[in-house]
Design a protein around this motif. Structure first.
Motif, PDB file in Angstrom:
ATOM      1  N   GLY A  13       1.039  -1.182  -0.119  1.00 17.89           N
ATOM      2  CA  GLY A  13      -0.107   0.325  -0.064  1.00 17.89           C
ATOM      3  C   GLY A  13       0.679   1.155   0.410  1.00 17.89           C
ATOM      4  O   GLY A  13       0.782   1.162  -0.851  1.00 17.89           O
ATOM      5  N   THR A  14       1.797   0.959   1.102  1.00 13.49           N
ATOM      6  CA  THR A  14       2.029   2.600   1.114  1.00 13.49           C
ATOM      7  C   THR A  14       3.483   2.777  -0.081  1.00 13.49           C
ATOM      8  O   THR A  14       3.108   3.822  -0.782  1.00 13.49           O
ATOM      9  CB  THR A  14       3.597   2.190   2.498  1.00 13.49           C
ATOM     10  OG1 THR A  14       2.613   2.053   3.169  1.00 13.49           O
ATOM     11  CG2 THR A  14       4.823   3.849   1.931  1.00 13.49           C
ATOM     12  N   ARG A  15       3.837   1.439  -0.837  1.00 11.42           N
ATOM     13  CA  ARG A  15       4.860   1.388  -2.093  1.00 11.42           C
ATOM     14  C   ARG A  15       3.527   2.353  -3.538  1.00 11.42           C
ATOM     15  O   ARG A  15       3.971   2.509  -4.385  1.00 11.42           O
ATOM     16  CB  ARG A  15       5.794   0.188  -2.738  1.00 11.42           C
ATOM     17  CG  ARG A  15       6.252   0.609  -3.851  1.00 11.42           C
ATOM     18  CD  ARG A  15       7.463   0.264  -3.148  1.00 11.42           C
ATOM     19  NE  ARG A  15       8.295   0.536  -3.927  1.00 11.42           N
ATOM     20  CZ  ARG A  15       8.799   1.604  -5.040  1.00 11.42           C
ATOM     21  NH1 ARG A  15       8.537   3.114  -4.253  1.00 11.42           N
ATOM     22  NH2 ARG A  15       9.567   1.614  -5.379  1.00 11.42           N
ATOM     23  N   ALA A  16       2.670   1.536  -3.367  1.00  8.71           N
ATOM     24  CA  ALA A  16       1.388   1.565  -4.250  1.00  8.71           C
ATOM     25  C   ALA A  16       1.062   3.505  -4.238  1.00  8.71           C
ATOM     26  O   ALA A  16       1.343   4.331  -5.317  1.00  8.71           O
ATOM     27  CB  ALA A  16       0.279   1.426  -4.390  1.00  8.71           C
ATOM     28  N   THR A  17       1.250   4.204  -2.830  1.00 13.41           N
ATOM     29  CA  THR A  17       0.757   5.218  -2.629  1.00 13.41           C
ATOM     30  C   THR A  17       1.779   5.888  -2.936  1.00 13.41           C
ATOM     31  O   THR A  17       1.872   7.296  -3.802  1.00 13.41           O
ATOM     32  CB  THR A  17       0.834   5.270  -1.323  1.00 13.41           C
ATOM     33  OG1 THR A  17      -0.440   5.458  -0.519  1.00 13.41           O
ATOM     34  CG2 THR A  17       0.744   7.552  -0.911  1.00 13.41           C
ATOM     35  N   ASP A  73      -2.243   3.264   6.471  1.00 13.88           N
ATOM     36  CA  ASP A  73      -1.856   2.173   5.958  1.00 13.88           C
ATOM     37  C   ASP A  73      -1.298   2.358   3.503  1.00 13.88           C
ATOM     38  O   ASP A  73      -0.882   1.349   3.606  1.00 13.88           O
ATOM     39  CB  ASP A  73      -2.804   1.169   5.640  1.00 13.88           C
ATOM     40  CG  ASP A  73      -3.078   0.313   6.909  1.00 13.88           C
ATOM     41  OD1 ASP A  73      -2.492   0.937   8.195  1.00 13.88           O
ATOM     42  OD2 ASP A  73      -4.532  -0.214   6.799  1.00 13.88           O
ATOM     43  N   GLY A  74      -1.496   3.334   3.610  1.00 13.92           N
ATOM     44  CA  GLY A  74      -0.692   4.307   2.085  1.00 13.92           C
ATOM     45  C   GLY A  74      -1.931   3.502   0.993  1.00 13.92           C
ATOM     46  O   GLY A  74      -1.407   3.139   0.532  1.00 13.92           O
ATOM     47  N   GLU A  75      -3.345   2.608   1.712  1.00  3.57           N
ATOM     48  CA  GLU A  75      -4.203   2.176   0.914  1.00  3.57           C
ATOM     49  C   GLU A  75      -4.926   2.457  -0.088  1.00  3.57           C
ATOM     50  O   GLU A  75      -6.278   2.094  -0.661  1.00  3.57           O
ATOM     51  CB  GLU A  75      -5.218   1.013   1.780  1.00  3.57           C
ATOM     52  CG  GLU A  75      -3.710  -0.454   1.919  1.00  3.57           C
ATOM     53  CD  GLU A  75      -4.779  -1.563   2.753  1.00  3.57           C
ATOM     54  OE1 GLU A  75      -6.135  -1.350   2.326  1.00  3.57           O
ATOM     55  OE2 GLU A  75      -4.310  -2.265   3.062  1.00  3.57           O
ATOM     56  N   GLY A 202      -4.860  -4.981   5.386  1.00  2.00           N
ATOM     57  CA  GLY A 202      -4.634  -3.246   6.226  1.00  2.00           C
ATOM     58  C   GLY A 202      -6.614  -3.030   6.158  1.00  2.00           C
ATOM     59  O   GLY A 202      -7.095  -3.916   6.370  1.00  2.00           O
ATOM     60  N   ALA A 203      -6.489  -1.349   6.312  1.00  2.00           N
ATOM     61  CA  ALA A 203      -7.645  -1.396   6.082  1.00  2.00           C
ATOM     62  C   ALA A 203      -8.971  -1.807   5.038  1.00  2.00           C
ATOM     63  O   ALA A 203      -9.829  -2.421   5.544  1.00  2.00           O
ATOM     64  CB  ALA A 203      -7.326   0.616   5.787  1.00  2.00           C
TER      65      ALA A 203
END
Ligand code: DHB
Ligand code: FE
Length: 282
Positions: A13-17, A73-75, A202-203
């Motif tokens: 998620g963080t990487r995708a953000t 969660d960067g999701e 995550g969320a």
């Protein structure tokens, strides 16, 4: 536990953000009238839900906590690409006469290595999975070949993990930009990807569990096909017989996008042909 099974929602998620921030631009020219209209409709839809469903303070606070967690969660890319992008794609591509598009999803990475056709995607020496020869032709909507068309392909491995988002995979594993030949033909050697489960820890996973939904997407190949003077096509191809063709959590399956690979005569896995037709650029 292998490195791959340690992939977490927080990591992907963080990487995708981060990737989204690097590569996507906001629609800076949007008028205040348009912003007001769109924002009001979304806010009104939430208010209508509260009033019609008689939402309680407990439910409102759970919603608030969950929205905060999606960001932590960067999701947001995962959430939006699963539950909203399919409608944006429908609007964006309804004018097309050529091959159907579908969602890009959160895991595209630009500038993958360029490979002349016939090509073998970068993969580990012992890459697990059924070998797949994926081939076909790129033409315009009149059937004329598009010499040197680019077929960008990226997909998950046999466990459903994407390179650069799950740990322990080589940087460009199962990603490449294949250059079609002078007659528009491309040939790509890869492996069949596995069905993909959106991260459950995550969320987004919390929502799926709380709602009693499932987290699956059918196995798929992601593609961007392009040639000068033509509209770039962003699409995905699926596999006949997959258990999740009719209940993709991302609502991104279309009947025209389902492959039915057959065993290769030489016994080396499977092969399938798919032809792409690109619409002219406006
Ligand atoms: C998501 C992942 C994908 O691989 C995809 O194609 C679409 C969405 C996601 O996790 O949001
Ligand atoms: Fe995907």
């Amino acid at each position: 536990m292998t490195q791959e099974t340690e992939a977490t929602a927080a990591a992907s998620g963080t990487r995708a953000t981060e990737r989204f921030r690097e590569h996507k631009q906001a629609a800076a020219g949007t008028s205040p009238e348009r912003v007001s209209r769109l924002a009001s409709r979304v806010i009104n839809a939430i208010n209508d839900t509260v009033l019609e469903e008689k939402v309680t303070y407990d439910e409102y606070n759970a919603f608030k906590a969950w929205l905060i967690k999606v960001g932590e969660d960067g999701e947001w890319p995962l959430f939006l690409d699963v539950w909203v992008e399919h409608s944006v794609e429908q609007v964006a591509n309804e004018h097309r006469h050529g091959t159907k598009g579908t969602i890009e999803g959160p895991y595209y990475v630009p500038n993958a290595p360029e490979l002349a056709s016939p090509a073998t995607l970068p993969m580990r020496p012992d890459e697990p999975g059924t070998p797949l020869l994926f081939q076909g032709r790129v033409t315009n909507v009149d059937g004329e070949p598009l010499a040197g068309a680019h077929v960008e392909i990226w997909h998950a491995d046999h466990l459903g993990f994407y390179s650069q988002y799950a740990p322990g995979l080589p940087e460009w594993n199962l990603r490449g930009t294949v250059i079609a030949d002078a007659d528009g033909y491309y040939q790509i050697n890869t492996i069949q990807p596995a069905p993909y489960q959106i991260p459950t820890d995550g969320a987004c996973g919390q929502l799926i569990a709380a709602a009693g939904w499932h987290a699956w997407r059918p196995a798929h190949l992601h593609l961007k096909v392009s040639a000068p003077g033509y509209e770039q096509l962003t699409s995905q191809l699926y596999f006949q017989g997959d258990a999740h063709l009719s209940d993709d959590i991302a609502s991104a399956v279309k009947p025209e996008l389902i492959l039915d690979p057959t065993p290769r005569a030489d016994g080396a896995g499977k092969e399938v042909t798919y032809n792409f037709a690109l619409d002219p650029a406006e």
